[in-house]
Design a protein around this motif. Structure first.
Motif, PDB file in Angstrom:
ATOM      1  N   GLY A 120      48.379  48.572  46.848  1.00 22.57           N
ATOM      2  CA  GLY A 120      47.264  49.387  47.290  1.00 22.57           C
ATOM      3  C   GLY A 120      45.930  48.788  46.886  1.00 22.57           C
ATOM      4  N   ASP A 121      44.873  49.347  47.471  1.00 24.13           N
ATOM      5  CA  ASP A 121      43.532  48.815  47.257  1.00 24.13           C
ATOM      6  C   ASP A 121      42.523  49.926  47.513  1.00 24.13           C
ATOM      7  OD1 ASP A 121      41.845  46.135  47.039  1.00 24.13           O
ATOM      8  OD2 ASP A 121      40.984  47.283  48.703  1.00 24.13           O
ATOM      9  N   LYS A 122      41.338  49.783  46.942  1.00 20.24           N
ATOM     10  CA  LYS A 122      40.299  50.788  47.121  1.00 20.24           C
ATOM     11  C   LYS A 122      39.921  50.978  48.589  1.00 20.24           C
ATOM     12  CE  LYS A 122      36.891  47.383  45.464  1.00 20.24           C
ATOM     13  NZ  LYS A 122      36.276  46.869  46.695  1.00 20.24           N
ATOM     14  N   THR A 123      40.112  49.966  49.409  1.00 19.81           N
ATOM     15  CA  THR A 123      39.804  50.128  50.829  1.00 19.81           C
ATOM     16  C   THR A 123      40.692  51.193  51.475  1.00 19.81           C
ATOM     17  OG1 THR A 123      41.305  48.303  51.387  1.00 19.81           O
ATOM     18  CG2 THR A 123      38.972  47.760  51.066  1.00 19.81           C
ATOM     19  N   ASP A 138      39.672  41.342  34.521  1.00 20.14           N
ATOM     20  CA  ASP A 138      40.650  41.088  35.573  1.00 20.14           C
ATOM     21  C   ASP A 138      39.997  41.227  36.944  1.00 20.14           C
ATOM     22  OD1 ASP A 138      42.982  41.999  37.511  1.00 20.14           O
ATOM     23  OD2 ASP A 138      43.944  41.056  35.787  1.00 20.14           O
ATOM     24  N   SER A 139      40.476  40.456  37.904  1.00 23.56           N
ATOM     25  CA  SER A 139      39.892  40.495  39.252  1.00 23.56           C
ATOM     26  C   SER A 139      40.099  41.849  39.923  1.00 23.56           C
ATOM     27  CB  SER A 139      40.494  39.388  40.121  1.00 23.56           C
ATOM     28  OG  SER A 139      41.904  39.553  40.240  1.00 23.56           O
ATOM     29  N   ASP A 140      41.094  42.621  39.479  1.00 26.39           N
ATOM     30  CA  ASP A 140      41.321  43.950  40.040  1.00 26.39           C
ATOM     31  C   ASP A 140      40.439  45.015  39.395  1.00 26.39           C
ATOM     32  OD1 ASP A 140      43.223  43.354  41.975  1.00 26.39           O
ATOM     33  OD2 ASP A 140      44.887  43.488  40.566  1.00 26.39           O
ATOM     34  N   GLN A 141      39.760  44.683  38.339  1.00 26.61           N
ATOM     35  CA  GLN A 141      38.924  45.662  37.646  1.00 26.61           C
ATOM     36  C   GLN A 141      37.512  45.676  38.247  1.00 26.61           C
ATOM     37  OE1 GLN A 141      39.924  44.112  33.628  1.00 26.61           O
ATOM     38  NE2 GLN A 141      40.548  46.210  33.161  1.00 26.61           N
ATOM     39  N   VAL A 142      37.438  46.223  39.443  1.00 32.73           N
ATOM     40  CA  VAL A 142      36.173  46.326  40.174  1.00 32.73           C
ATOM     41  C   VAL A 142      36.113  47.677  40.876  1.00 32.73           C
ATOM     42  CG1 VAL A 142      35.898  43.836  40.523  1.00 32.73           C
ATOM     43  CG2 VAL A 142      37.135  45.200  42.220  1.00 32.73           C
ATOM     44  N   PHE A 143      34.900  48.101  41.190  1.00 32.69           N
ATOM     45  CA  PHE A 143      34.744  49.323  41.975  1.00 32.69           C
ATOM     46  C   PHE A 143      33.533  49.194  42.885  1.00 32.69           C
ATOM     47  CE2 PHE A 143      32.260  50.291  38.110  1.00 32.69           C
ATOM     48  CZ  PHE A 143      31.071  50.800  38.633  1.00 32.69           C
ATOM     49  N   ASN A 149      39.258  50.037  42.157  1.00 38.09           N
ATOM     50  CA  ASN A 149      40.524  49.342  42.016  1.00 38.09           C
ATOM     51  C   ASN A 149      40.957  49.420  40.562  1.00 38.09           C
ATOM     52  OD1 ASN A 149      41.114  48.555  44.604  1.00 38.09           O
ATOM     53  ND2 ASN A 149      40.435  46.440  44.374  1.00 38.09           N
ATOM     54  N   TYR A 150      42.234  49.181  40.334  1.00 34.73           N
ATOM     55  CA  TYR A 150      42.766  49.101  38.975  1.00 34.73           C
ATOM     56  C   TYR A 150      43.852  48.031  38.959  1.00 34.73           C
ATOM     57  CZ  TYR A 150      45.981  52.429  41.279  1.00 34.73           C
ATOM     58  OH  TYR A 150      46.825  53.055  42.168  1.00 34.73           O
ATOM     59  N   ARG A 151      44.177  47.573  37.774  1.00 31.43           N
ATOM     60  CA  ARG A 151      45.200  46.537  37.655  1.00 31.43           C
ATOM     61  C   ARG A 151      46.549  47.072  38.137  1.00 31.43           C
ATOM     62  NH1 ARG A 151      44.283  45.274  31.450  1.00 31.43           N
ATOM     63  NH2 ARG A 151      43.703  47.488  31.590  1.00 31.43           N
ATOM     64  N   LEU A 152      47.211  46.294  38.981  1.00 32.12           N
ATOM     65  CA  LEU A 152      48.477  46.712  39.556  1.00 32.12           C
ATOM     66  C   LEU A 152      49.632  46.325  38.648  1.00 32.12           C
ATOM     67  CD1 LEU A 152      47.791  45.701  43.260  1.00 32.12           C
ATOM     68  CD2 LEU A 152      47.520  47.959  42.197  1.00 32.12           C
ATOM     69  N   ALA A 153      50.627  47.188  38.614  1.00 34.67           N
ATOM     70  CA  ALA A 153      51.780  46.966  37.742  1.00 34.67           C
ATOM     71  C   ALA A 153      52.720  45.928  38.334  1.00 34.67           C
ATOM     72  CB  ALA A 153      52.526  48.284  37.519  1.00 34.67           C
ATOM     73  N   ASP A 154      53.393  45.197  37.449  1.00 38.36           N
ATOM     74  CA  ASP A 154      54.487  44.308  37.844  1.00 38.36           C
ATOM     75  C   ASP A 154      55.505  44.312  36.716  1.00 38.36           C
ATOM     76  OD1 ASP A 154      53.571  42.510  35.822  1.00 38.36           O
ATOM     77  OD2 ASP A 154      52.256  41.515  37.256  1.00 38.36           O
ATOM     78  N   GLU A 155      56.498  43.454  36.789  1.00 36.49           N
ATOM     79  CA  GLU A 155      57.585  43.495  35.811  1.00 36.49           C
ATOM     80  C   GLU A 155      57.108  43.183  34.400  1.00 36.49           C
ATOM     81  OE1 GLU A 155      59.149  38.921  36.731  1.00 36.49           O
ATOM     82  OE2 GLU A 155      60.397  40.658  37.187  1.00 36.49           O
ATOM     83  N   HIS A 205      43.143  55.156  44.528  1.00 31.09           N
ATOM     84  CA  HIS A 205      44.103  54.879  45.597  1.00 31.09           C
ATOM     85  C   HIS A 205      45.550  54.962  45.100  1.00 31.09           C
ATOM     86  CE1 HIS A 205      45.483  50.861  44.298  1.00 31.09           C
ATOM     87  NE2 HIS A 205      44.233  50.626  43.911  1.00 31.09           N
ATOM     88  N   GLY A 206      46.459  55.039  46.065  1.00 30.24           N
ATOM     89  CA  GLY A 206      47.883  55.039  45.769  1.00 30.24           C
ATOM     90  C   GLY A 206      48.499  53.671  46.030  1.00 30.24           C
ATOM     91  N   GLY A 207      49.839  53.675  46.136  1.00 29.51           N
ATOM     92  CA  GLY A 207      50.573  52.441  46.361  1.00 29.51           C
ATOM     93  C   GLY A 207      51.697  52.241  45.372  1.00 29.51           C
ATOM     94  N   GLY A 208      52.195  53.344  44.804  1.00 37.83           N
ATOM     95  CA  GLY A 208      53.331  53.246  43.898  1.00 37.83           C
ATOM     96  C   GLY A 208      53.021  52.523  42.606  1.00 37.83           C
TER      97      GLY A 208
END
Length: 284
Positions: free
Chosen positions: A77-80, A46-51, A102-108, A70-73
């Motif tokens: 959010g983002d590693k920056t 996934d494009s969010d699976q980076v560090f 970064n990690y994969r962000l949750a959605d519905e 990082h946070g963001g509920g």
């Protein structure tokens, strides 16, 4: 809600002024003992699976790694958002390697659990697999803010099967989803936090995703910071976690800033930075 979630983003922005300027990190000669930086290293499909990786100069196979979450509920959010933490560590704790993930962000369609816990596991496995190349040890610590604090605690308490975590820090991170302050709330902001994890509100599931219920006597040293007027994280999320760690005889520190919310600046920020630095130096 979004504005409140993002309050933590600037939580440590003043730290860059507290600390001195960092040295340049020129790795052009390829020397494994030179400082080294690499960005957006992929640990999954996934494009969010980076560090981002920051390796200190003169490191050895005893060099330990601090992982920033990082946070963001859990949904943003983002590693920056953790760059101020990264800068502070580079300046004040320069013997440590840093991973800002970064990690994969949750959605519905993609709930945060276990997806984001699995991402932390993937990052740790990646570091273990490449420890010889990076010239680092397998010992790690975590600094997480808000949702990242929750993920850091949960992974360290329940998913660190090899006992690699030497310390974990949660700043305004949720700890107990069975807390009556959540379950009996009339606040739509608090309810949104529960809803993020899907429709399963069975007690067993809420305990499974709660660091409070997953902590054991073998939990790593833990440092906690909370605001007494946080609109998203009830004070009991911090005090109950403190009491659980005390009951389990786990090394810990707890700080509550009575008049602060979901983030702070000024003298309380300086207090947090000093306590965190001392805790890391003591336990890693």
């Amino acid at each position: 809600m979004k504005a409140l979630k993002n309050n933590f983003i600037n939580l440590f922005i003043l730290l860059v002024f507290i600390s001195c300027s960092s040295n340049s990190t020129d790795d052009s000669n390829g020397d494994p003992l030179a400082s080294y930086e690499a960005f957006n290293i992929s640990y999954g499909n996934d494009s969010d699976q980076v560090f981002d990786l920051y390796l200190p100069e003169e490191r050895t196979f005893n060099t330990k790694t601090l992982i920033l979450v990082h946070g963001g509920g859990w949904t943003s959010g983002d590693k920056t958002d953790m760059n101020a933490f990264k800068d502070y560590i580079k300046n004040e704790l320069h013997e440590y390697a840093i991973v800002n993930m970064n990690y994969r962000l949750a959605d519905e369609n993609n709930p945060p659990y276990p997806m984001q816990i699995n991402d932390i596991t993937s990052v740790v496995n990646f570091l273990n697999d490449n420890s010889n190349n990076y010239v680092i040890s397998n010992d790690i610590g975590f600094i997480g803010v808000s949702a990242g604090g929750h993920l850091s605690l949960l992974w360290s308490y329940a998913f660190d099967n090899d006992n690699q975590t030497e310390m974990v820090c949660s700043i305004v991170g949720p700890t107990n989803f069975t807390d009556p302050a959540y379950l009996n709330n009339t606040n739509p902001l608090l309810q949104e936090i529960i809803d993020t994890f899907g429709i399963d509100t069975e007690t067993a599931f809420l305990e499974e995703i709660s660091p409070y219920h997953r902590a054991t006597a073998s939990a790593p040293p833990t440092i906690l910071f909370y605001g007494g007027e946080d609109p998203l994280i009830p004070t009991t999320q911090g005090t109950a976690m403190r009491d659980k760690l005390l009951e389990l005889n786990v090394t810990h520190e707890f700080t509550l800033y009575p008049t602060e919310g979901h983030g702070w600046v000024g003298f309380n920020l300086l207090d947090t930075s000093i306590k965190l630095k001392t805790f890391i130096e003591t336990h890693m």
